[in-house]
Design a protein around this motif. Structure first.
Motif, short mmCIF file in Angstrom:
data_model
loop_
_atom_site.label_atom_id
_atom_site.label_comp_id
_atom_site.label_asym_id
_atom_site.label_seq_id
_atom_site.Cartn_x
_atom_site.Cartn_y
_atom_site.Cartn_z
N GLY A 182 0.38 -61.03 21.20
CA GLY A 182 0.26 -59.76 20.50
C GLY A 182 -0.96 -59.78 19.59
O GLY A 182 -1.31 -60.80 19.01
N LEU A 183 -1.60 -58.63 19.46
CA LEU A 183 -2.76 -58.50 18.60
C LEU A 183 -2.48 -57.44 17.55
O LEU A 183 -1.79 -56.46 17.81
CB LEU A 183 -3.99 -58.11 19.43
N SER A 184 -3.01 -57.60 16.38
CA SER A 184 -2.69 -56.71 15.27
C SER A 184 -3.69 -55.59 15.06
O SER A 184 -3.39 -54.62 14.38
CB SER A 184 -2.59 -57.53 13.97
N ALA A 185 -4.92 -55.70 15.64
CA ALA A 185 -5.90 -54.64 15.45
C ALA A 185 -5.36 -53.34 16.03
O ALA A 185 -4.82 -53.32 17.14
CB ALA A 185 -7.21 -55.01 16.11
N PRO A 186 -5.46 -52.21 15.30
CA PRO A 186 -4.81 -50.97 15.75
C PRO A 186 -5.44 -50.35 16.99
O PRO A 186 -4.74 -49.71 17.77
CB PRO A 186 -4.96 -50.05 14.53
N THR A 187 -6.74 -50.49 17.18
CA THR A 187 -7.40 -49.89 18.34
C THR A 187 -8.29 -50.90 19.03
O THR A 187 -8.64 -51.94 18.45
CB THR A 187 -8.26 -48.67 17.94
N VAL A 188 -8.66 -50.57 20.25
CA VAL A 188 -9.55 -51.43 21.02
C VAL A 188 -10.48 -50.54 21.84
O VAL A 188 -10.07 -49.49 22.34
CB VAL A 188 -8.75 -52.38 21.93
N THR A 189 -11.74 -50.93 21.95
CA THR A 189 -12.72 -50.18 22.74
C THR A 189 -12.97 -50.91 24.05
O THR A 189 -13.39 -52.08 24.05
CB THR A 189 -14.05 -50.03 21.97
N VAL A 190 -12.70 -50.23 25.15
CA VAL A 190 -12.81 -50.86 26.46
C VAL A 190 -13.60 -49.98 27.41
O VAL A 190 -13.83 -48.79 27.15
CB VAL A 190 -11.41 -51.12 27.06
N GLU B 153 -16.74 -45.60 28.47
CA GLU B 153 -16.34 -46.39 27.30
C GLU B 153 -15.37 -45.57 26.47
O GLU B 153 -15.70 -44.48 26.01
CB GLU B 153 -17.56 -46.78 26.48
N LYS B 154 -14.18 -46.09 26.24
CA LYS B 154 -13.13 -45.36 25.54
C LYS B 154 -12.46 -46.26 24.50
O LYS B 154 -12.45 -47.48 24.63
CB LYS B 154 -12.07 -44.85 26.53
N ARG B 155 -11.85 -45.60 23.50
CA ARG B 155 -11.10 -46.31 22.47
C ARG B 155 -9.64 -45.89 22.55
O ARG B 155 -9.33 -44.70 22.61
CB ARG B 155 -11.66 -46.02 21.08
N TYR B 156 -8.76 -46.88 22.55
CA TYR B 156 -7.33 -46.60 22.67
C TYR B 156 -6.55 -47.38 21.62
O TYR B 156 -6.99 -48.44 21.15
CB TYR B 156 -6.81 -46.96 24.07
N SER B 157 -5.38 -46.86 21.33
CA SER B 157 -4.48 -47.54 20.41
C SER B 157 -3.77 -48.67 21.14
O SER B 157 -3.31 -48.50 22.28
CB SER B 157 -3.46 -46.55 19.85
N ARG B 158 -3.65 -49.81 20.50
CA ARG B 158 -2.95 -50.94 21.11
C ARG B 158 -1.45 -50.71 21.17
O ARG B 158 -0.73 -51.42 21.87
CB ARG B 158 -3.22 -52.22 20.31
N SER B 159 -0.98 -49.69 20.43
CA SER B 159 0.47 -49.44 20.39
C SER B 159 0.95 -48.60 21.56
O SER B 159 2.15 -48.33 21.68
CB SER B 159 0.84 -48.74 19.08
N LEU B 160 0.03 -48.17 22.43
CA LEU B 160 0.44 -47.42 23.62
C LEU B 160 1.17 -48.33 24.60
O LEU B 160 0.77 -49.49 24.79
CB LEU B 160 -0.79 -46.83 24.32
N THR B 161 2.21 -47.79 25.23
CA THR B 161 2.80 -48.54 26.33
C THR B 161 1.88 -48.38 27.54
O THR B 161 1.06 -47.46 27.60
CB THR B 161 4.20 -48.02 26.68
N ILE B 162 2.04 -49.24 28.51
CA ILE B 162 1.20 -49.15 29.70
C ILE B 162 1.45 -47.82 30.41
O ILE B 162 0.52 -47.20 30.95
CB ILE B 162 1.47 -50.33 30.66
N ALA B 163 2.71 -47.33 30.39
CA ALA B 163 3.02 -46.04 31.01
C ALA B 163 2.27 -44.91 30.29
O ALA B 163 1.71 -44.01 30.93
CB ALA B 163 4.53 -45.80 30.97
#
Length: 261
Positions: A5-13, A25-35
């Motif tokens: 698990g990672l604690s950073a709230p968002t990630v740019t991928v 290139e997009k930024r998403y919240s790590r708290s999203l489920t894969i669905a």
């Protein structure tokens, strides 16, 4: 591979797809489920969420793992800034199918049907009497144009071909020359005076100019290299000007000493 698990709230991928040749290139919240993440990817790659298979690659494009646990959080996978998530489409669509917009069926509506709509821009302009649907304003513009042409014609009628003249345009020194053309032209509405200057201070050689912006502060047409010929003169000695800046009279040609240069 260990899932952490990672604690950073968002990630740019970076997002790539088997249907497209480009990456986003997009930024998403790590708290999203894969669905939930797949639903957001629908707008990026065009694939239905139910037909997606996700693969995770590192910043060095090395394969990490598949993101195949629908209820797992995106942040539970080793997703870091600069990683790439590749979407494999299983809907049956082909590579580039969503890139060629010429294959997309366009919505068309007839002018008659468009006129009947009450939620269109045209309907709004009509109700508000704006733009070309403002009959009063249009009539006023037409009256002003007619008045301007009438005044220009009267000024032009007082100028004869062959007359000596002086051109006094705002912001410029007086220029003397000979009137070579008086009348309407094909390049711009209104009446124009073709002048052959005594000096090479003109814009053309008597041919139709390639016109540009014209304002009351600059009533002289720019020059061109091609066009209809209205009068003969040397290059750079000719110009088309508005009648309002031309004065005819006894303006003898001055000796500028150009022949000695």
């Amino acid at each position: 591979m260990e899932v952490t698990g990672l604690s950073a709230p968002t990630v740019t991928v970076f997002i790539s797809s088997s249907l497209n040749s480009f990456r986003s290139e997009k930024r998403y919240s790590r708290s999203l489920t894969i669905a939930e993440f797949k639903c957001k990817l629908e707008l990026v790659v065009g694939s239905p969420a139910s037909c997606m298979e996700l693969e995770l690659y590192g910043a060095d494009d090395k394969f990490y793992s598949k993101l195949d646990q629908e209820d797992a959080l995106l942040g539970s996978y080793p997703v870091d800034d600069g990683c790439r998530i590749h979407v494999i489409d299983h809907s049956g669509a082909r590579l580039g199918e969503y890139e060629d917009v010429s294959k997309v069926e366009k919505y068309k509506i007839s002018q008659e049907a468009y006129d009947q709509r009450q939620d269109s821009v045209r309907s709004f302009l009509k109700r508000s009497k704006l733009g070309r649907y403002n009959e009063e304003e249009r009539a006023q513009r037409e009256a002003e144009t007619t008045q301007r042409l009438t005044e220009e014609k009267a000024q032009a009628d007082a100028i004869s071909v062959g007359s000596r003249c002086e051109v006094q345009a705002p912001g410029q020194s007086p220029r003397r020359g000979t009137v070579m053309y008086v009348g309407l032209t094909d390049f711009k509405p209104g009446y124009w005076i073709g002048v052959r200057y005594d000096e090479p201070l003109g814009k053309n050689d008597g041919r139709e100019p390639l016109w540009g912006p014209l304002t009351p502060a600059f009533p002289i047409m720019p020059c061109s290299v091609n066009g209809k010929r209205y009068f003969e003169c040397q290059a750079k000695y000719g110009a088309f000007v508005k009648p309002s800046v031309v004065t005819v009279g006894d303006f003898p040609e001055e000796d500028y000493g150009l022949d000695e240069m």
